[in-house]
Enzyme design. Sequence first.
Site, mmCIF file in Angstrom:
data_model
loop_
_atom_site.group_PDB
_atom_site.id
_atom_site.type_symbol
_atom_site.label_atom_id
_atom_site.label_comp_id
_atom_site.label_asym_id
_atom_site.label_seq_id
_atom_site.Cartn_x
_atom_site.Cartn_y
_atom_site.Cartn_z
ATOM 1 N N TYR A 492 -21.616 -6.847 -2.973
ATOM 2 C CA TYR A 492 -20.333 -7.195 -2.564
ATOM 3 C C TYR A 492 -19.797 -8.500 -2.199
ATOM 4 O O TYR A 492 -19.061 -9.220 -3.315
ATOM 5 C CB TYR A 492 -19.893 -6.537 -1.188
ATOM 6 N N SER A 572 -13.652 -3.495 -4.404
ATOM 7 C CA SER A 572 -12.408 -4.504 -3.654
ATOM 8 C C SER A 572 -12.956 -6.032 -4.094
ATOM 9 O O SER A 572 -13.159 -6.118 -5.641
ATOM 10 C CB SER A 572 -12.758 -4.325 -2.166
ATOM 11 N N ASP A 655 -3.174 2.450 -3.350
ATOM 12 C CA ASP A 655 -3.756 1.280 -2.993
ATOM 13 C C ASP A 655 -2.783 0.027 -2.609
ATOM 14 O O ASP A 655 -2.388 -0.572 -3.512
ATOM 15 C CB ASP A 655 -5.019 0.873 -3.728
ATOM 16 N N HIS A 690 -7.358 2.276 -0.815
ATOM 17 C CA HIS A 690 -8.335 1.450 -1.008
ATOM 18 C C HIS A 690 -9.730 1.931 -0.669
ATOM 19 O O HIS A 690 -10.956 1.524 -1.066
ATOM 20 C CB HIS A 690 -7.980 0.202 -0.153
#
Length: 720
Positions: A492, A572, A655, A690
């Site tokens: 991430y 993301s 999303d 999302h």
Amino acid sequence: MPRKTPSAPLALALMTMIPGTAQAADAAAASATVKALAYPDTARGDTVDPQFGVDVADPYRWLEDDVRVNPKVADWVAAQNRVTDTYLETLPGRDSFKKRMTELYNYERFGLPTKAGSRYFYTRNDGLQPQSVLYVREGLKGEGRVLIDPNAWAKDGATALGEWNPSEDGKHLLYSVQDGGTDWRIVRVKDVATGEDLSDEVRWVKFSALDWAKDGSGFYYSRFPEPAKGAAFQSLNENHSVYFHKLGTPQSADVLIHATPDKPKLNNSAVVTDDGKYLLVVSSEGTDDRYGLTLHPVGKPGAKPIVLVDDFANNWEYVTNEGTRFTFVTNKGAPRGRIVSLDIRKPAELTQLVGENEATLVGASRVGNRLILSYLGDAKSEARMVALDGKPIANINLADIGAATGFGGKSSDPETFYSFSSYARPTTIYRFDTQTGKSEIFAEPKLTFNPADFSVEQRFYKSKDGTEVPMFVVMKKGLDRSKGSPTLLYGYGGFNVSMTPGFSPTRLAWVDKGGVLAIANLRGGGEYGKAWHDAGRLDKKQNVFDDFIAAGEYLIAQGIAGKGQVAIEGGSNGGLLVGAVTNQRPDLFAAALPAVGVMDMLRFDRFTAGRYWVDDYGYPSKESDFKNLLAYSPYHNIKDGTAYPAVLVTTADTDDRVVPGHSFKYTAALQHAKAGDKPHLIRVETRAGHGSGKPTDKIIAEAADKYAFAAKWTGLSVEK
């Protein structure tokens, strides 16, 4: 993309093989299948934006339009899904993964209980229900009864129970409805005794805390103005304001408590203090932990608000208060966090209660007359209990290397609950008494597998600049480690979000099939406090990509994975990560799984919540930031004429956090480029957003597709 308001693989891969073997024949057949893929024709426009002396081409600007509004975009999505579905149907590992994931998901799951009055509220999923159900017990040992079952709200299971909060006396429940994965919420109130909804309904709520007045007369919430027709899923979110809703009245009568029209980009979220005498409004402009604090006296119409903090320079998390003395978690003067108190009459004068130490302080709560402090030590959870004045009392013993969350409570009650999970251990809920220091199991799942069959290691490796980066490595015990194994590398690296050990049935299925799972704790996260976050954002964002690339190189160098056996995954901001490193090192990875990614770094701030992300990314409108963003933007840096790994992009039509146009444009550009013979596909889910609120069957179906895809291109055999 996170919002903090007081926060997801075919039998044989194309590898180097000896000509004439059965493997080589299979590989040739697979290659022919890939070359036969015919991507949909995607119209290219002639849009060019001159920015700071650079002509930035954006031929797929039209794909930014909402799929609900522009039929051409809807047709493009349908055509892409047909190609992707046709390809995915050829993967023999797909059904095997789906079967195993379904088995691993099929266990009883509980959420953290909340006590209100004599009642206990908690969520439960019997295993494969699309959505978890909210239960209530009369007393700790009482029989649970269903209070809200969101599975009855929609035939496809895509309408979810969002945030919920019982009133102080437990008579009413405040809850929100999330439809199709959107960030928007509809807020309602239920009578707990009868199970009936009251007439109250509040709309256009987003990124909001929901908190009751202590007397139960109403509740506080935050909302945005109603968007223009057809713009709800794309328009910028501005003018976030705090309101009070009195029970039994229409939303039009709600009282505006706090608004910042002179600063429309501020988010304003409110929480009632422990004693009920104040409403604390926490304001922020972006995603950084940099807040302003304003106190509104409760029950004193016309009273002047008290500004405690207005420099938006540090993290401030309310813990408790005794009269005018308030206790906070802050990183002011302590990058890894400390506990301080202040008197609201002299807010600039801080008294330290618990100082900074080597572990990162990530939260604190008051339970009875104790404070429970949550720490991360090398990305693993620790919990400590101290007195209200900060004096140490005891450490709370946790089960293993893993993640503990919860510890919420009230100043009047020594009882709290926390959850604990690890990569191979699903969530167990514990009840903890701060007076006795004893933990007991409240809810423990019955499993269809043995956690002892899996090993979890923590490794440390060096990044490009010599920085040591931690990484968890999960594999099945007894795995043949003499040769490399197909490995799924997840990352991430942003927004101060820490990658802590947690259970995922879908990822465990990868490990159960003989693959290795690696999770890298990249810079940009919060594992080591503010300095670790700062080292991976703005002009230092390249450090995140270097850390991830170095993780892949380390896995191969250590023989954990063989060359051509590493698939990368991230969602993301992690989708941006996967897109960026795929451009920078297409030779290193066999497959890439970017999910709901931020792919156009020059226009991210023009849609919905995108404007918040400038704290991590910078401003595309500023020259220095623009040049940095252009250098790594996935959409703008696809290398024509370079052989790319197999890529399966995933996103969803609802999303409204990272609008799907990011993934649409990136996929179109990748398919247009001469990027090799491996497939470059996109999978677009319908009535999903999302990630939050996605029903169980859709989670399993998407994960089975992704991991069957990754398995094919890393050589993981899953036909077992």
